[in-house]
Scaffold this motif. Structure first.
Motif, short mmCIF file in Angstrom:
data_model
loop_
_atom_site.label_atom_id
_atom_site.label_comp_id
_atom_site.label_asym_id
_atom_site.label_seq_id
_atom_site.Cartn_x
_atom_site.Cartn_y
_atom_site.Cartn_z
N GLU A 133 0.82 -1.20 0.00
CA GLU A 133 0.00 0.00 0.00
C GLU A 133 0.86 1.25 0.00
OE1 GLU A 133 -3.88 1.86 2.36
OE2 GLU A 133 -3.05 -0.08 2.94
N GLY A 134 2.01 1.19 0.62
CA GLY A 134 2.90 2.35 0.64
C GLY A 134 3.95 2.32 -0.44
N THR A 135 3.91 1.30 -1.30
CA THR A 135 4.98 1.13 -2.30
C THR A 135 4.45 1.06 -3.72
OG1 THR A 135 6.21 -0.13 -0.65
CG2 THR A 135 7.00 -0.25 -2.92
N ALA A 136 3.41 0.23 -3.94
CA ALA A 136 2.93 -0.04 -5.29
C ALA A 136 1.95 1.03 -5.76
CB ALA A 136 2.26 -1.41 -5.35
N GLY A 137 2.01 1.33 -7.06
CA GLY A 137 1.03 2.22 -7.67
C GLY A 137 -0.07 1.45 -8.37
N GLN A 138 0.27 0.21 -8.79
CA GLN A 138 -0.66 -0.65 -9.50
C GLN A 138 -0.70 -1.99 -8.80
OE1 GLN A 138 -2.30 0.51 -12.13
NE2 GLN A 138 -3.24 -1.27 -13.08
N VAL B 127 -3.76 1.22 -7.06
CA VAL B 127 -4.00 0.94 -5.65
C VAL B 127 -5.03 1.91 -5.08
CG1 VAL B 127 -2.94 1.02 -3.36
CG2 VAL B 127 -1.76 -0.13 -5.24
N ALA B 128 -4.92 3.19 -5.40
CA ALA B 128 -5.87 4.19 -4.89
C ALA B 128 -7.28 3.88 -5.38
CB ALA B 128 -5.45 5.59 -5.32
N LEU C 24 -8.45 0.93 -6.25
CA LEU C 24 -8.90 -0.30 -5.61
C LEU C 24 -9.41 -0.03 -4.20
CD1 LEU C 24 -9.02 -3.41 -5.88
CD2 LEU C 24 -6.71 -3.48 -4.95
N ILE C 25 -8.68 0.79 -3.46
CA ILE C 25 -9.09 1.12 -2.09
C ILE C 25 -10.39 1.90 -2.10
CG2 ILE C 25 -8.47 2.52 -0.08
CD1 ILE C 25 -5.56 1.67 -0.57
N GLU C 26 -10.52 2.83 -3.03
CA GLU C 26 -11.75 3.62 -3.12
C GLU C 26 -12.95 2.73 -3.42
OE1 GLU C 26 -13.62 7.36 -5.69
OE2 GLU C 26 -11.52 6.79 -5.93
N ALA C 27 -12.76 1.76 -4.31
CA ALA C 27 -13.86 0.86 -4.66
C ALA C 27 -14.26 -0.01 -3.48
CB ALA C 27 -13.46 -0.01 -5.84
N ALA C 28 -13.29 -0.38 -2.64
CA ALA C 28 -13.57 -1.25 -1.50
C ALA C 28 -14.15 -0.50 -0.32
CB ALA C 28 -12.30 -1.97 -1.06
N SER C 29 -14.05 0.82 -0.35
CA SER C 29 -14.55 1.61 0.78
C SER C 29 -16.08 1.70 0.78
CB SER C 29 -13.94 3.02 0.74
OG SER C 29 -12.54 2.97 0.90
N HIS C 30 -16.71 1.48 -0.37
CA HIS C 30 -18.17 1.39 -0.49
C HIS C 30 -18.91 2.63 0.03
CE1 HIS C 30 -17.76 -2.71 -1.73
NE2 HIS C 30 -17.26 -3.08 -0.58
N ASP C 31 -18.28 3.78 0.01
CA ASP C 31 -18.95 5.00 0.47
C ASP C 31 -19.55 4.84 1.87
OD1 ASP C 31 -18.39 6.46 -1.82
OD2 ASP C 31 -20.15 5.68 -2.87
#
Length: 307
Positions: free
Chosen positions: A194-199, A214-215, A217-224
């Protein structure tokens, strides 16, 4: 040579076991690409196919547009770390690197340069059989960097490193990618990626489950999801549910709402005269996103985890 890795339609069986079932992805230059997935997902087999150690039944794997086996002096094109323990224990670390360097037409000066780069220092003159796992990882990374290659492939490079070592390798990987190299890192440590990869390329059951930033993917998993702290829990739930949100109780004075943004939640509660002391948008971790994506692709799962 173009700094890329291309995997297209790889299929591979070992007896009745399907190791790869159409694995397809691309590692571009200029970023660190994480390669993750549960045991049996096909990560190790894919990396071995890329390096010509296993032959696919179907599909192709190219490095810089050509098969690895067609490369002359391959260490100057691709640097790889697949097994930190793959060394002659009676040799010193420096002699191990010298042996590799001579096979590729490289000199002792480059060996000493990479020894300094990975922080082995005086330890390089000790026999490698006495190295800790962390030291072996550093030696393996030094070997991967010997030929100053445009493409790097590292399997579990964080293993065995102490906290200082993890900070060091994260910085090293980012700097190597910033120089325009293609960097593929297989790891089970989501927090480090999470602190290293961009993809992130997520594999499951021999194929790609997800391939995205990565950003993203995290946004999609946060589910608003939004957490609300309030002394009027019932009123808050009625107000939010009436606006179409999916609401759940998470504590004596907290509820979560899925659907509206944090800003919209504030507007709804304020407009409805509902008191609240905190509204926080939930941000998933990379590990949460990974677990969600691979839920159906885990080969072995403990009973507690299944429940």
């Amino acid at each position: 040579m173009e700094a890329t890795i291309e995997v297209a339609g790889l299929r591979k069986r070992f007896g009745r076991t399907v190791a790869l079932d159409g694995m397809t992805f691309r590692v571009p230059p200029g970023r660190v690409t994480g390669f993750v997935g549960p045991n049996g997902a096909g990560k190790s087999t894919t990396m071995r196919v890329i390096l010509g150690l296993d032959a696919p039944d179907e599909g192709r794997a190219l490095v810089g547009g050509v098969p690895y086996r067609s490369l002359e002096e391959p260490l100057t094109h691709v640097g790889a770390l697949l097994d930190a323990g793959a060394l002659q224990p009676s040799r010193t670390g420096r002699d191990h690197l010298l042996w590799l360097a001579h096979s590729q037409g490289l000199g002792a000066a480059r060996v000493d340069e990479v020894i300094g780069l990975v922080g082995l220092g005086a330890e390089a003159r000790r026999r490698a059989g006495g190295y800790s796992l962390g030291m072996r990882q550093r030696l393996g990374i030094a070997a991967a960097l010997l030929g100053d290659p445009p493409v790097l492939m590292l399997d579990e490079p964080f293993n065995g490193l102490d906290p200082d070592g993890i900070v060091w390798i994260r910085g090293l990987l980012r700097s190597l990618a910033a120089e325009g190299r293609a960097v593929l890192v297989s790891s089970h440590l989501m927090s480090e990626l999470e602190g290293t990869a961009g993809q992130l390329v997520v594999a499951g059951r021999g194929r790609v489950v997800a391939d995205m930033g990565v950003a993203e993917l995290i946004e999609a998993a946060s589910h608003d999801r939004v957490t609300i702290r309030t002394t009027a829990r019932s009123r808050a739930m009625e107000t939010l549910a009436g606006a179409g949100a999916t609401v759940a109780v998470t504590g004596g004075d907290t509820v979560t709402a899925s659907g509206p943004s944090a800003e919209r939640v504030v507007e709804l509660l304020t407009g409805g005269g509902v008191p609240f002391s905190e509204v926080t948008a939930h941000r998933a971790t990379l590990e949460e996103a990974y677990m969600e994506l691979t839920r159906d692709a885990v080969e072995f799962r403990a009973d507690g985890a299944a429940r």
